[in-house]
Design a protein around this motif. Sequence first.
Motif, short mmCIF file in Angstrom:
data_model
loop_
_atom_site.label_atom_id
_atom_site.label_comp_id
_atom_site.label_asym_id
_atom_site.label_seq_id
_atom_site.Cartn_x
_atom_site.Cartn_y
_atom_site.Cartn_z
N PHE A 14 0.84 -1.19 0.00
CA PHE A 14 0.00 0.00 0.00
C PHE A 14 0.87 1.24 0.00
O PHE A 14 1.80 1.35 0.81
CB PHE A 14 -0.88 -0.03 1.26
CG PHE A 14 -1.93 1.02 1.33
CD1 PHE A 14 -3.11 0.88 0.63
CD2 PHE A 14 -1.74 2.15 2.10
CE1 PHE A 14 -4.10 1.85 0.70
CE2 PHE A 14 -2.72 3.12 2.19
CZ PHE A 14 -3.91 2.97 1.49
N ALA A 15 0.59 2.16 -0.91
CA ALA A 15 1.30 3.44 -0.93
C ALA A 15 0.28 4.55 -0.75
O ALA A 15 -0.75 4.57 -1.42
CB ALA A 15 2.05 3.62 -2.26
N TYR A 16 0.55 5.45 0.16
CA TYR A 16 -0.38 6.52 0.47
C TYR A 16 0.39 7.82 0.59
O TYR A 16 1.49 7.85 1.13
CB TYR A 16 -1.08 6.22 1.81
CG TYR A 16 -1.98 7.31 2.28
CD1 TYR A 16 -3.27 7.44 1.79
CD2 TYR A 16 -1.54 8.24 3.22
CE1 TYR A 16 -4.11 8.45 2.22
CE2 TYR A 16 -2.36 9.27 3.66
CZ TYR A 16 -3.66 9.36 3.16
OH TYR A 16 -4.47 10.37 3.58
N GLY A 17 -0.19 8.88 0.07
CA GLY A 17 0.46 10.17 0.24
C GLY A 17 -0.08 11.21 -0.72
O GLY A 17 -0.88 10.92 -1.62
N GLN A 18 0.38 12.40 -0.55
CA GLN A 18 -0.04 13.53 -1.36
C GLN A 18 0.41 13.36 -2.80
O GLN A 18 1.44 12.72 -3.08
CB GLN A 18 0.58 14.80 -0.76
CG GLN A 18 0.09 16.08 -1.36
CD GLN A 18 0.62 17.29 -0.58
OE1 GLN A 18 1.37 17.15 0.37
NE2 GLN A 18 0.23 18.46 -1.01
N SER A 19 -0.35 13.91 -3.74
CA SER A 19 0.02 13.85 -5.16
C SER A 19 1.40 14.45 -5.38
O SER A 19 1.77 15.45 -4.76
CB SER A 19 -1.00 14.62 -6.01
OG SER A 19 -2.24 13.99 -5.97
N LYS A 23 5.01 8.26 -5.08
CA LYS A 23 4.42 6.93 -4.83
C LYS A 23 4.56 6.03 -6.05
O LYS A 23 4.99 4.88 -5.92
CB LYS A 23 2.95 7.06 -4.45
CG LYS A 23 2.69 7.78 -3.15
CD LYS A 23 1.22 7.94 -2.88
CE LYS A 23 0.49 8.72 -3.94
NZ LYS A 23 0.87 10.11 -4.11
N GLU A 70 -6.00 2.07 -7.85
CA GLU A 70 -5.70 3.45 -7.48
C GLU A 70 -6.96 4.05 -6.88
O GLU A 70 -8.05 3.92 -7.44
CB GLU A 70 -5.32 4.26 -8.73
CG GLU A 70 -5.14 5.73 -8.46
CD GLU A 70 -4.90 6.54 -9.73
OE1 GLU A 70 -5.34 6.09 -10.82
OE2 GLU A 70 -4.28 7.60 -9.64
N PHE A 71 -6.81 4.68 -5.72
CA PHE A 71 -7.92 5.38 -5.08
C PHE A 71 -7.65 6.87 -5.21
O PHE A 71 -6.63 7.36 -4.74
CB PHE A 71 -8.04 4.97 -3.61
CG PHE A 71 -8.33 3.51 -3.43
CD1 PHE A 71 -9.63 3.05 -3.51
CD2 PHE A 71 -7.31 2.61 -3.21
CE1 PHE A 71 -9.91 1.70 -3.36
CE2 PHE A 71 -7.58 1.26 -3.05
CZ PHE A 71 -8.88 0.81 -3.13
N TYR A 72 -8.58 7.58 -5.86
CA TYR A 72 -8.38 9.01 -6.09
C TYR A 72 -9.74 9.68 -6.17
O TYR A 72 -10.63 9.21 -6.89
CB TYR A 72 -7.58 9.22 -7.38
CG TYR A 72 -7.25 10.66 -7.67
CD1 TYR A 72 -6.33 11.35 -6.90
CD2 TYR A 72 -7.87 11.33 -8.71
CE1 TYR A 72 -6.02 12.67 -7.16
CE2 TYR A 72 -7.57 12.66 -8.98
CZ TYR A 72 -6.65 13.31 -8.20
OH TYR A 72 -6.35 14.64 -8.45
#
Length: 97
Positions: A14-19, A23, A70-72
């Motif tokens: 899992f990778a999470y973070g600001q655009s 990532k 991808e979750f966006y």
Amino acid sequence: MQGFLAGESNSLLFAYGQSGTGKTHTMFGPADSLASPTPHEDWGLLPRIVSATIEAMKGKTAKLFMSAMEFYCWAAWDLNADKRNLVTVNNDGEVYG
């Protein structure tokens, strides 16, 4: 990883973070490195893990399933699809798309 290879558990990367924070680069590496059929020093985490898993499974009979999403903006997208495909989940937890 040993539990995963023994069929005792599933794995989640899992990778999470600001655009714009890296990532995609961390997960995949540079686009030109992904064309390499053999391990490449610039590969990101995902191709390294897939390569190591396939290498460890040589000579074994098994099924390997992989999903990439991808979750966006409150939506989920299937990254394994040929084209950008929206994924939805119903109230029973069944995934469509």
